[in-house]
Write an enzyme that holds these catalytic residues in place. Structure first.
Site, PDB file in Angstrom:
ATOM      1  NE  ARG A 366      36.272  23.017 -57.216  1.00  0.00           N
ATOM      2  CZ  ARG A 366      36.628  24.000 -56.049  1.00  0.00           C
ATOM      3  NH1 ARG A 366      37.776  22.856 -55.317  1.00  0.00           N
ATOM      4  NH2 ARG A 366      36.209  24.581 -55.130  1.00  0.00           N
ATOM      5  CB  VAL A 367      36.212  14.359 -55.891  1.00  0.00           C
ATOM      6  CG1 VAL A 367      36.565  14.940 -57.384  1.00  0.00           C
ATOM      7  CG2 VAL A 367      36.840  14.313 -54.867  1.00  0.00           C
TER       8      VAL A 367
END
Ligand code: ATP
Ligand code: MG
Length: 507
Positions: A366-367
Site C-alpha cells: 500500500r505505500v
C-alpha cells in the site's frame, strides 16, 4: 492529617523514583504456590508492579503479568525444571530489558542477551526495556526510499519502502522464510542493519537460517534473536519486543533497519498458552481478547522517523502461517489490517514449481509504490495488470481447441513473463539487472525463444548490459528517468544477448 499522610507518601515515592524503584520494596519476598508450563503463581510480593522482573533462586527471571489481590502470575524467561512450589522469590524493582549496541551484530542471542552461538559474551552499550512506546505521529515521515528485496516479483509488483510493514503470509513450506532471508542477503553493501527474530521454530530450522546467512556473508550486518519451540512461552512471547528494542537502537541513530518476525502465528500461540494457564477468558479461536493489541503495539514501532529525529527507519516483515490457505482466520486478518500490505505465497504455485510462489493477485503493497525508482516504474507499471490478464486468459484457453493469433501470442508472451519472474532462492538481483530483464521481456525479445532458453537469455542480458552500460545502470539505480534513446541502447544490448542464446541453442 490525611493531607500530611498523603504528602509524606508522595515525598517517599518521589525520592524512591529518584533512586530507582527498587527502593520502594527493597527486600520484599514471596513464595511460589504453583509452577508449571512456564508459569509460576506466587503468594506475597504485595508492592510488585506490572511487568516487573521477579528473581527465582539461581538467578532465574520471570515477568509479572497478572496482579491479583491474593496471587501473582509470573511468566518465566528460562528453564523451570529446577524450580518447585514453596521456593522463595524476590522482587527486583526492575523491568525486563535487553542489551543493545553495535556489539550485537553478527551474533545469535536470546531476548535477555544470552549467547547462543558458543561465542564470547556479547559486548553491549546499554540495556533498554523490551517494551517501549512507539514513535509519536509527529515524529514520523512518509516512506520514500525503496527497500530492495532483490526478488523480481516483489520489487517489480509489490515494492516495499523503508519504514513499511509488509506481511509475508502463506501455508507451511511455501517459501515464506526464503523471501525474508533473500531480502536480508540482498542488503549486502547497502548499509542496512538486519534483525532476524525467530519465534517458536525448531532449533535446527534456526541453525539452517544462521548457516545460510553466514555462507552469504550476511551475518556481519545482522543480529539473530531466537526463542525456539523448547523455550518457555514467556520467552517466546517477549522475544519480538526485545528484538524490536535492539532494532530501535540503530533506527534512533539514524540508520535504516530491517526486522523479520518469523513467525507471529507462533508468537500468538505462545501468548494464548500463557493466557490460558493464567485462566484469562478465551475469545475467538481461544485467543485472549487483547491479541490484536499485542501485535499492533509491536508493529507500530516500525516506521520512518522524521529528519529532525535522525531520519532512521525500521521496516518490518512479519511472517504468518495460514492453515489450508485460510487468510480470513483470526490472526491473519488481524495482521493484514495492521500491516501496509502482504506478500501472499501460494502452495498451488509452489507445487507447480513456480518459485518464488508469490501469488501476485492476492499480494499488495500500500505505500511502497511511491518509492519505486522511475526507471523501474516504467517497466513494472503494466506488468502487474498484463500478468493478471494473461493468467485469466490462460485458464479460459485451456478449454478452447482453436485460438486466434492474438490470443495465442498474448498467452505465449505471458508464459515468458512468468518464466522471467521465476527466481532461485538466495540469488537476489541488483535493481538494474531486474529492470533490464523486465524491459527486454516487455519489448517481446523473448517471445520467439523456447521457454527452456529464457533463463539462459536472462543471464546473458544481465551480464551484457551490466558489463557494457555500467553508467546507464548506475543512473537507473540512482532514481534518474531514462530517455528514449537510452532505453534503445539497453534494448540493443539485450537483443544481442538474446541472439547469442538463439545461436547457442540452435533455434
Ligand atoms: P515453514 O512453514 O516450514 O516455515 P516456509 O514457508 O518458511 O516453511 P521455506 O523454508 O522458506 O518455507 O521454504 C520451503 C522449501 O522451499 C525450502 O526447502 C526451500 O529451499 C525451498 N524454496 C523456497 N523458495 C525457493 C525458491 N525461490 N527456489 C527454490 N526453492 C525454494
Ligand atoms: Mg519458515
Amino acid at each position: 492529617m490525611l493531607q500530611e499522610m498523603l504528602d509524606d507518601t508522595i515525598a517517599a515515592l518521589r525520592s524512591a523514583a529518584a533512586r530507582g524503584t527498587s527502593e520502594l520494596h527493597p527486600l520484599e519476598t514471596g513464595t511460589v504456590s504453583h509452577i508449571g508450563g512456564g508459569i509460576a503463581r506466587i503468594k506475597g510480593l504485595p508492592s510488585l508492579t506490572y511487568e516487573e522482573l521477579v528473581e527465582f533462586p539461581g538467578k532465574q527471571l520471570g515477568i509479572a503479568i497478572n496482579l491479583e489481590p491474593d496471587e501473582i502470575g509470573v511468566m518465566l524467561l528460562g528453564d523451570s525444571a529446577s524450580l518447585t512450589a514453596g521456593i522463595e522469590v524476590r522482587a527486583t524493582g526492575r523491568e525486563a530489558d535487553t542489551p543493545v549496541g553495535e556489539g550485537l551484530l553478527g551474533r545469535v542471542i536470546d531476548a535477555t542477551g544470552r549467547v547462543l552461538d558458543h561465542g564470547k559474551p556479547v559486548r553491549f552499550n546499554e540495556r533498554r526495556p523490551f517494551e517501549r512506546p512507539a514513535p509519536a505521529i509527529m515524529d514520523r515521515a512518509p516512506v520514500t526510499v525503496p527497500l530492495e528485496t532483490g526478488i523480481k516479483a516483489v520489487d517489480a509488483m509489490i515494492p516495499i519502502g523503508r519504514g513499511q510493514r509488509e506481511l509475508i503470509v502463506g501455508d507451511r513450506q511455501t517459501g515464506k522464510t526464503s523471501v525474508a532471508i533473500d531480502t536480508i542477503i540482498n542488503q549486502q553493501g547497502k548499509q542496512l542493519i538486519c534483525i532476524y527474530c525467530a519465534v517458536g521454530q525448531r532449533g535446527t530450522a534456526v541453525a539452517r537460517v544462521v548457516d545460510t546467512l553466514r555462507r552469504h556473508d550476511a551475518l556481519p550486518y545482522s543480529i539473530v534473536v531466537v526463542a525456539s519451540d523448547e523455550d518457555p512461552p514467556g520467552l517466546r512471547f517477549v522475544t519480538p519486543y526485545a528484538a524490536t528494542t535492539m532494532a530501535e537502537y540503530f533506527m534512533e541513530k539514524g540508520r535504516d533497519v530491517l526486522i523479520v518476525y518469523d513467525d507471529l502465528t507462533r508468537h500468538a500461540r505462545a501468548y494464548r498458552e500463557i493466557s490460558l494457564l493464567l485462566r484469562r477468558p478465551p475469545g475467538r479461536e481461544a485467543y485472549p481478547g487483547d491479541i490484536f493489541y499485542i501485535h499492533s503495539r509491536l508493529l507500530e514501532r516500525s516506521t520512518h522517523l522524521h529528519g529532525d529525529r535522525g531520519g532512521g527507519s525500521l521496516t518490518a516483515l512479519p511472517i504468518i502461517e495460514t492453515q489450508a490457505q485460510d487468510i480470513s482466520a483470526y490472526i491473519p486478518t488481524n495482521l493484514i489490517s495492521i500491516t501496509d500490505g502482504q506478500v501472499y505465497l501460494s502452495p498451488t504455485l509452489f507445487h507447480k514449481g513456480l518459485l518464488p510462489a508469490i501469488d501476485v493477485g492476492k499480494s499488495v503493497s500500500r505505500v511502497g509504490g511511491r518509492t519505486q525508482f522511475p526507471a523501474f516504474r516504467a517497466v513494472a507499471g503494466d506488468l502487474r495488470l498484463s500478468y493478471a490478464q494473461f493468467e485469466e486468459l490462460e485458464t479460459f484457453a485451456r478449454f478452447a481447441t482453436r485460438l486466434d493469433e492474438e490470443t495465442r501470442s498474448t498467452i505465449e508472451h505471458g508464459r515468458r513473463v512468468r518464466e522471467v519472474l521465476k527466481q532461485p532462492e538466495h540469488r537476489p538481483l541488483r535493481t538494474a539487472a531486474q529492470i533490464v530483464v523486465l524491459k527486454a521481456v516487455n519489448a517481446g525479445l523473448f517471445d520467439d525463444l523456447d521457454l527452456d532458453d529464457v533463463s539462459d537469455a536472462e543471464y546473458r542480458i544481465q551480464r551484457r548490459v551490466l558489463g557494457e552500460l555500467p553508467e546507464l545502470c548506475a543512473r537507473m539505480e540512482s532514481g534518474r528517468v531514462l530517455q528514449d534513446q537510452e532505453w534503445s541502447r539497453v534494448l540493443e544490448a539485450a537483443g544481442n544477448a538474446v541472439s547469442e542464446t538463439k545461436r547457442g541453442s540452435g533455434s
